[in-house]
Design a protein around this motif. Structure first.
Motif, PDB file in Angstrom:
ATOM      1  N   GLY A  88      14.196 -26.539  -4.925  1.00  0.00           N
ATOM      2  CA  GLY A  88      14.448 -27.974  -4.985  1.00  0.00           C
ATOM      3  C   GLY A  88      14.050 -28.604  -6.302  1.00  0.00           C
ATOM      4  O   GLY A  88      14.427 -29.756  -6.572  1.00  0.00           O
ATOM      5  N   LYS A  89      13.300 -27.885  -7.144  1.00  0.00           N
ATOM      6  CA  LYS A  89      12.892 -28.406  -8.451  1.00  0.00           C
ATOM      7  C   LYS A  89      13.748 -27.864  -9.585  1.00  0.00           C
ATOM      8  O   LYS A  89      13.469 -28.119 -10.762  1.00  0.00           O
ATOM      9  N   ILE A  90      14.762 -27.089  -9.244  1.00  0.00           N
ATOM     10  CA  ILE A  90      15.631 -26.479 -10.257  1.00  0.00           C
ATOM     11  C   ILE A  90      17.021 -27.120 -10.173  1.00  0.00           C
ATOM     12  O   ILE A  90      17.638 -27.163  -9.099  1.00  0.00           O
ATOM     13  N   THR A  91      17.502 -27.616 -11.300  1.00  0.00           N
ATOM     14  CA  THR A  91      18.857 -28.179 -11.383  1.00  0.00           C
ATOM     15  C   THR A  91      19.785 -27.109 -11.951  1.00  0.00           C
ATOM     16  O   THR A  91      19.546 -26.579 -13.034  1.00  0.00           O
ATOM     17  N   VAL A  92      20.867 -26.824 -11.220  1.00  0.00           N
ATOM     18  CA  VAL A  92      21.803 -25.769 -11.624  1.00  0.00           C
ATOM     19  C   VAL A  92      23.155 -26.391 -11.994  1.00  0.00           C
ATOM     20  O   VAL A  92      23.769 -27.100 -11.180  1.00  0.00           O
ATOM     21  N   ASN A  93      23.593 -26.083 -13.202  1.00  0.00           N
ATOM     22  CA  ASN A  93      24.949 -26.438 -13.632  1.00  0.00           C
ATOM     23  C   ASN A  93      25.844 -25.230 -13.338  1.00  0.00           C
ATOM     24  O   ASN A  93      25.629 -24.138 -13.879  1.00  0.00           O
ATOM     25  N   VAL A  94      26.828 -25.420 -12.488  1.00  0.00           N
ATOM     26  CA  VAL A  94      27.703 -24.312 -12.082  1.00  0.00           C
ATOM     27  C   VAL A  94      29.000 -24.403 -12.883  1.00  0.00           C
ATOM     28  O   VAL A  94      29.770 -25.365 -12.737  1.00  0.00           O
ATOM     29  N   LEU A  95      29.251 -23.371 -13.688  1.00  0.00           N
ATOM     30  CA  LEU A  95      30.385 -23.382 -14.607  1.00  0.00           C
ATOM     31  C   LEU A  95      31.248 -22.144 -14.363  1.00  0.00           C
ATOM     32  O   LEU A  95      30.750 -21.022 -14.283  1.00  0.00           O
ATOM     33  N   ASN A  96      32.546 -22.356 -14.270  1.00  0.00           N
ATOM     34  CA  ASN A  96      33.482 -21.285 -13.965  1.00  0.00           C
ATOM     35  C   ASN A  96      34.111 -20.750 -15.244  1.00  0.00           C
ATOM     36  O   ASN A  96      34.800 -21.471 -15.954  1.00  0.00           O
ATOM     37  N   ALA A  97      33.877 -19.458 -15.517  1.00  0.00           N
ATOM     38  CA  ALA A  97      34.452 -18.820 -16.711  1.00  0.00           C
ATOM     39  C   ALA A  97      35.589 -17.879 -16.327  1.00  0.00           C
ATOM     40  O   ALA A  97      35.966 -17.008 -17.113  1.00  0.00           O
ATOM     41  N   THR A  98      36.147 -18.049 -15.123  1.00  0.00           N
ATOM     42  CA  THR A  98      37.240 -17.188 -14.656  1.00  0.00           C
ATOM     43  C   THR A  98      38.513 -18.015 -14.474  1.00  0.00           C
ATOM     44  O   THR A  98      38.469 -19.252 -14.413  1.00  0.00           O
ATOM     45  N   PRO A  99      39.666 -17.336 -14.319  1.00  0.00           N
ATOM     46  CA  PRO A  99      40.924 -18.077 -14.070  1.00  0.00           C
ATOM     47  C   PRO A  99      41.028 -18.599 -12.644  1.00  0.00           C
ATOM     48  O   PRO A  99      41.948 -19.378 -12.333  1.00  0.00           O
ATOM     49  N   ARG A 100      40.123 -18.228 -11.752  1.00  0.00           N
ATOM     50  CA  ARG A 100      40.214 -18.643 -10.348  1.00  0.00           C
ATOM     51  C   ARG A 100      39.733 -20.095 -10.185  1.00  0.00           C
ATOM     52  O   ARG A 100      38.606 -20.420 -10.533  1.00  0.00           O
ATOM     53  N   SER A 101      40.541 -20.911  -9.644  1.00  0.00           N
ATOM     54  CA  SER A 101      40.183 -22.323  -9.483  1.00  0.00           C
ATOM     55  C   SER A 101      39.345 -22.530  -8.234  1.00  0.00           C
ATOM     56  O   SER A 101      39.449 -21.778  -7.257  1.00  0.00           O
ATOM     57  N   GLY A 102      38.490 -23.555  -8.256  1.00  0.00           N
ATOM     58  CA  GLY A 102      37.668 -23.920  -7.117  1.00  0.00           C
ATOM     59  C   GLY A 102      36.427 -23.063  -6.937  1.00  0.00           C
ATOM     60  O   GLY A 102      35.618 -23.307  -6.023  1.00  0.00           O
ATOM     61  N   LEU A 103      36.225 -22.075  -7.780  1.00  0.00           N
ATOM     62  CA  LEU A 103      35.092 -21.160  -7.621  1.00  0.00           C
ATOM     63  C   LEU A 103      33.769 -21.855  -7.907  1.00  0.00           C
ATOM     64  O   LEU A 103      32.777 -21.638  -7.203  1.00  0.00           O
ATOM     65  N   ALA A 104      33.713 -22.696  -8.919  1.00  0.00           N
ATOM     66  CA  ALA A 104      32.480 -23.402  -9.267  1.00  0.00           C
ATOM     67  C   ALA A 104      32.076 -24.360  -8.151  1.00  0.00           C
ATOM     68  O   ALA A 104      30.894 -24.469  -7.790  1.00  0.00           O
ATOM     69  N   LYS A 105      33.067 -25.064  -7.566  1.00  0.00           N
ATOM     70  CA  LYS A 105      32.764 -26.032  -6.513  1.00  0.00           C
ATOM     71  C   LYS A 105      32.189 -25.342  -5.274  1.00  0.00           C
ATOM     72  O   LYS A 105      31.183 -25.784  -4.706  1.00  0.00           O
ATOM     73  N   ASP A 106      32.827 -24.264  -4.840  1.00  0.00           N
ATOM     74  CA  ASP A 106      32.363 -23.557  -3.643  1.00  0.00           C
ATOM     75  C   ASP A 106      30.957 -22.983  -3.854  1.00  0.00           C
ATOM     76  O   ASP A 106      30.107 -23.044  -2.959  1.00  0.00           O
ATOM     77  N   THR A 107      30.717 -22.451  -5.033  1.00  0.00           N
ATOM     78  CA  THR A 107      29.404 -21.867  -5.327  1.00  0.00           C
ATOM     79  C   THR A 107      28.333 -22.945  -5.377  1.00  0.00           C
ATOM     80  O   THR A 107      27.215 -22.757  -4.878  1.00  0.00           O
ATOM     81  N   ALA A 108      28.663 -24.085  -5.962  1.00  0.00           N
ATOM     82  CA  ALA A 108      27.709 -25.191  -6.050  1.00  0.00           C
ATOM     83  C   ALA A 108      27.337 -25.692  -4.658  1.00  0.00           C
ATOM     84  O   ALA A 108      26.160 -25.992  -4.378  1.00  0.00           O
TER      85      ALA A 108
END
Length: 209
Positions: A88-108
């Motif tokens: 809860g004290k760690i802020t994570v920026n989720v960034l997608n470096a692949t051609p697959r769309s929606g991957l960053a959102k689902d992981t976040a």
């Protein structure tokens, strides 16, 4: 001379040393030899028994110097147990470096369910876009190398850790690579996090005698 001791003929009796004196000398020599052998045997017996006692007495001292006992110490990853912040004290920026769309959102969304704070969600910068071949790349400040990054690393397998020039140790990037399929199962991630932060016994010398 006449009578009983009269000497006749041309032979004379030979004078011999009394046998009693010879026997006395032999007895003295035999006694001396026996005493010497007895004394030597006694010394050998003393060495045998006292030698064992000394070895037995020296044994515990040698063991005493070599004994160690475990004492609890935190898992080593940079220092103190408080070096590992809670999710809860760690802020994570989720960034997608692949051609697959929606991957960053689902992981976040999944990381948020597991207690992490979520920062930016979107595509990776040009520096990393379609250039991360493995599962993921975890980026953070030098101070996060032994703190926030290992905690985030418990949530997925095969990620590579890297530091950059940012200052904030509690904000890190999860750059999703082309080999990424999904985060680790919740139970596996929880077990990995518990293992990371669990104090482990380390042998420390102690005097026991």
């Amino acid at each position: 001379m006449g009578g009983q001791y009269r000497i006749t003929g041309d032979k004379y009796p030979r004078l011999r040393r009394p046998k009693r004196r010879r026997r006395l000398v032999l007895a003295v020599v035999a006694s001396t030899t026996a005493l010497g052998l007895a004394g030597w045997g006694t010394l050998q017996l003393i060495d045998v028994f006292t030698g064992d006692d000394q070895a037995a007495a020296a044994g515990p001292k040698a063991d005493c110097s070599a004994r160690v006992s475990p004492s609890p110490t935190p898992a080593k990853a940079g220092g103190k147990p408080e070096s590992y912040p809670a999710p809860g004290k760690i802020t994570v920026n989720v960034l997608n470096a692949t051609p697959r769309s929606g991957l960053a959102k689902d992981t976040a969304e999944e990381l948020k369910k597991r207690g992490f704070r979520i920062g930016n969600v979107g595509n990776a910068t040009k520096e990393y876009d379609k250039k991360v071949k493995g599962t993921a790349l975890l980026l953070g400040a030098k101070a996060a190398e032994d703190t926030a990054l290992p905690v985030l690393n418990t949530q997925l397998a095969g990620a590579r850790l890297k530091t950059d020039g940012r200052k904030k140790a509690t904000e890190v990037d999860l750059v999703i690579g082309t080999g990424f399929k999904a985060l680790s199962k919740q139970k596996d991630a929880d077990a990995a996090l518990a293992e990371l932060t669990r104090p482990k016994p380390t042998p420390t010398p102690t005097k026991t005698c």
